[in-house]
Enzyme design. Structure first.
Site, PDB file in Angstrom:
ATOM      1  CB  SER A  56      32.832  59.305  40.644  1.00  0.00           C
ATOM      2  OG  SER A  56      33.746  59.611  39.678  1.00  0.00           O
ATOM      3  CG  ASP A 101      36.725  65.607  37.304  1.00  0.00           C
ATOM      4  OD1 ASP A 101      37.262  64.876  37.930  1.00  0.00           O
ATOM      5  OD2 ASP A 101      35.911  65.417  36.397  1.00  0.00           O
ATOM      6  NE  ARG A 159      35.033  62.879  38.012  1.00  0.00           N
ATOM      7  CZ  ARG A 159      33.895  63.102  37.715  1.00  0.00           C
ATOM      8  NH1 ARG A 159      33.110  62.214  38.004  1.00  0.00           N
ATOM      9  NH2 ARG A 159      33.559  64.169  36.890  1.00  0.00           N
ATOM     10  CB  THR A 173      28.784  60.592  30.295  1.00  0.00           C
ATOM     11  OG1 THR A 173      29.522  61.567  30.772  1.00  0.00           O
ATOM     12  CG2 THR A 173      29.089  60.579  28.609  1.00  0.00           C
ATOM     13  CE  LYS A 201      32.044  60.437  34.299  1.00  0.00           C
ATOM     14  NZ  LYS A 201      30.696  60.090  34.798  1.00  0.00           N
TER      15      LYS A 201
END
Length: 389
Positions: free
Chosen positions: A247, A321, A323, A344, A349
């Protein structure tokens, strides 16, 4: 690698709905009042708290004949002590009101993260009610969030002049020169916009340490910021591709900020992909974990008062978060990839990309040492967000 263009078999998108939401976002950022139509046929008006003119509350009263209320996220309501903080607390919206309606100053004080009123300074007779997802309050807060404003809005329901008469939303909005948006279109906006992502440009861009690199730009139909795919080497679409979802972070990536580890992660990912021969780094336009650069700077000010990054986001009214990873999955599909080896430390994710239809066959650790300024930030990611270091 040159990704082949395949026939577009995705479902048709209601482009008029996407345009309506996009125009409403721009209007909110300008401090304008907008009209919102809900599924039950009621119509309301709303204005962003962050950009609200001082006379906006009186204007809402005059326009609608209703009582203005302040819509905030449940996270902000918890900070104010107006909603229960339980382990199963889900994202949501709370409507705050009192007899006669809140003033603009009261609304600002309740929404402003720099001003955290206690029971002694809350407006007298203040009430709080959790609102369903299909209400004007929920739509107004979601619009403010999408516009990268503080997630709070002042709303009021339109009271028809003829009691009990049905109200024509389009006619009412046109009469008062207001943009009209449907609450259901706001709720569907993120998914609809992702489905409109198109590859609009690509070029060879040699990078230091990764000279065989090509960058692909993907643009959504709403005209929002582009997402980028940085493809290094010539990855085989038939094999799981080494991938990193990154990001954007203006302060860390471009300025080298030491408050986070983003710059290290970006440059380290490019170096590791080049070392292994090929892979893709998806550079997602989701600054500040999805809250935008301005709100990230506000969060930094709150952190400087002793709060961690999770608390700071919640004081602002956001989730820890914000996202979403649908854009990443769509970009991978358009590039021909269906499986990844994901670089990651964030288990979310892994879960989200899998839910979006991309197979994650391996997690590749992506860890960098603290620098003297970000120890607390890294500790919070491990202890409160479950990052695996």
């Amino acid at each position: 690698m040159h990704a082949e263009r395949r026939p577009d078999t995705r479902p048709l998108i209601d482009e008029a709905a996407v345009r309506a939401v996009d125009r409403a976002l721009a209007a909110l950022r300008r401090g304008e009042v907008i009209a919102i139509e809900t599924a039950d046929g009621t119509v309301g008006a709303a204005v962003s708290v962050e950009s609200v003119p001082l006379d906006a509350v009186e204007r809402l009263k005059a326009l609608t004949g209703g009582v203005p209320t302040l819509a905030v996220t449940r996270r902000r309501a918890i900070v104010l002590g107006l909603a229960a903080d339980t382990d199963d607390t889900a994202p949501g919206v709370v409507a705050l009101g009192c007899a006669g309606g809140l003033s603009a100053d009261q609304a600002h004080a309740l929404a402003d993260p720099e001003h955290r009123p206690d029971n002694a300074t809350l407006p007298h007779g203040l009430t709080a009610a959790v609102m369903p997802v299909d209400t004007r309050e929920a739509a107004a807060v979601d619009l403010a969030r999408l516009a990268r404003l503080l997630p709070a809005a002042i709303t009021a329901q339109v009271v028809p002049e003829d009691d009990g008469a049905a109200l024509d939303a389009a006619a009412w909005a046109a009469e008062h020169d207001l943009l009209l948006v449907r609450a259901r279109d706001v709720a569907d906006y993120r998914v609809h916009v992702v489905r409109t992502l198109r590859r609009v440009a690509d070029a060879r861009v040699p990078l230091s340490g990764a000279e065989n690199t090509r960058i692909y730009a993907f643009r959504p139909a709403d005209g929002g910021p582009e997402h980028l795919a940085i493809v290094i080497g010539d990855p085989d679409p038939e094999q799981p591709v080494l991938a990193r979802l990154h990001s954007e972070c203006f302060t860390g990536d471009l300025l080298g900020s030491l408050r986070c580890d983003c710059g290290d992660q970006l440059r380290g990912a490019i170096a590791e992909i080049a070392r292994q021969g090929s892979g893709v780094l998806l550079y997602l336009a989701q600054e500040g974990r999805g809250i935008g650069l301005v709100n990230k700077l506000r969060a930094y000010r709150i952190q400087d008062q002793g709060f961690d990054t999770v608390d700071a986001n919640e004081i602002l009214g956001f989730e820890a978060d914000e996202r979403v990873y649908l854009p990443a999955a769509e970009m991978l599909r358009q590039l021909g990839f269906s499986a990844v080896r994901l670089m990651t430390n964030n288990p979310e994710k892994l879960r989200q990309l899998t839910r979006c239809g991309i197979a994650v066959v391996e997690r590749v650790a992506h860890i960098f040492p603290a620098n003297g300024h970000n120890e607390g930030y890294l500790r919070t990611k491990a202890e409160r967000s479950g990052h695996m270091f």
